[in-house]
Design an enzyme around this catalytic site. Structure first.
Site, PDB file in Angstrom:
ATOM      1  N   ARG A 138       5.755   1.208   2.856  1.00  0.00           N
ATOM      2  CA  ARG A 138       7.387   1.823   1.607  1.00  0.00           C
ATOM      3  C   ARG A 138       8.136   1.452   3.002  1.00  0.00           C
ATOM      4  NH1 ARG A 138       3.141   6.541   2.552  1.00  0.00           N
ATOM      5  NH2 ARG A 138       4.885   7.281   4.017  1.00  0.00           N
TER       6      ARG A 138
ATOM      7  N   ALA B 210       0.195   4.054   0.176  1.00  0.00           N
ATOM      8  CA  ALA B 210      -0.022   5.283   1.044  1.00  0.00           C
ATOM      9  C   ALA B 210       0.836   4.770   3.263  1.00  0.00           C
ATOM     10  CB  ALA B 210      -1.745   5.253   1.237  1.00  0.00           C
ATOM     11  N   CYS B 211       1.478   3.460   2.474  1.00  0.00           N
ATOM     12  CA  CYS B 211       1.758   3.164   4.305  1.00  0.00           C
ATOM     13  C   CYS B 211       3.323   3.597   4.771  1.00  0.00           C
ATOM     14  CB  CYS B 211       1.321   1.621   4.542  1.00  0.00           C
ATOM     15  SG  CYS B 211       1.769   0.705   5.711  1.00  0.00           S
ATOM     16  N   GLY B 212       3.949   3.891   5.655  1.00  0.00           N
ATOM     17  CA  GLY B 212       4.970   4.305   5.677  1.00  0.00           C
ATOM     18  C   GLY B 212       5.393   3.507   5.844  1.00  0.00           C
TER      19      GLY B 212
ATOM     20  N   ASN C 127       0.610  -1.018  -0.155  1.00  0.00           N
ATOM     21  CA  ASN C 127       0.244  -0.276   0.001  1.00  0.00           C
ATOM     22  C   ASN C 127       0.705   1.311   0.144  1.00  0.00           C
ATOM     23  OD1 ASN C 127      -1.704   1.789   0.566  1.00  0.00           O
ATOM     24  ND2 ASN C 127      -3.098   1.335   1.809  1.00  0.00           N
TER      25      ASN C 127
END
Length: 143
Positions: free
Chosen positions: A16, A11-13, A9
């Site tokens: 990432r 949008a997920c730190g 995802n």
């Protein structure tokens, strides 16, 4: 190159950071943005089993419809929880990484290093600035 897949995802730190650690090992994984391309039932069941986790352990609570659906109620059987995950992929905790050395829910992101077939290639810092890999590619133990 070794086959590595990340259920990601962007949008997920944590997701990432996990992707960054994979790339820091010199590998480019197959990236499946599971919110756009959710796994089918058989794949989701296999991922959960291969992680060695229960369905509930892979069920994401934060920033999902978990509370609204009252999924903390013990009446829900695993099959029903899987149905919810398939209907609402945001309920699938992330990132899940698959390598030839295993499958892991990588929370925290450093968990991915246990299943990477190649060592880290140099220094790596998480997005928040925390150093986790030194210049020699060695893990920095925290605390």
């Amino acid at each position: 190159m070794t086959a590595i897949t990340i259920y990601h995802n962007p949008a997920c730190g944590t997701s990432r950071n996990t992707l960054g650690l994979i790339r820091n090992s010199g590998q480019e994984p197959t990236i499946i943005e599971y919110l756009q391309t959710p796994p089918d039932r058989a794949t989701l069941l296999r991922l959960i089993a291969d992680c060695g986790l229960s369905v509930r352990e892979v069920l994401r609570q934060k920033e999902t419809p978990y509370d609204a659906l009252q999924l903390d109620d013990p009446k829900w059987r695993d099959e029903q929880l899987i149905d919810f995950m398939l209907k609402h992929p945001i309920l699938i905790n992330r990132p899940i990484v698959v390598t030839p050395l295993g499958t892991r829910l990588c929370r925290p992101s450093e968990e991915v290093m246990e299943i990477l077939p190649q060592p880290q290639q140099g220094a790596f810092r998480k997005e928040d600035g925390e150093a986790v890999i030194d210049a020699k590619g060695q893990r920095i133990e925290q605390g």
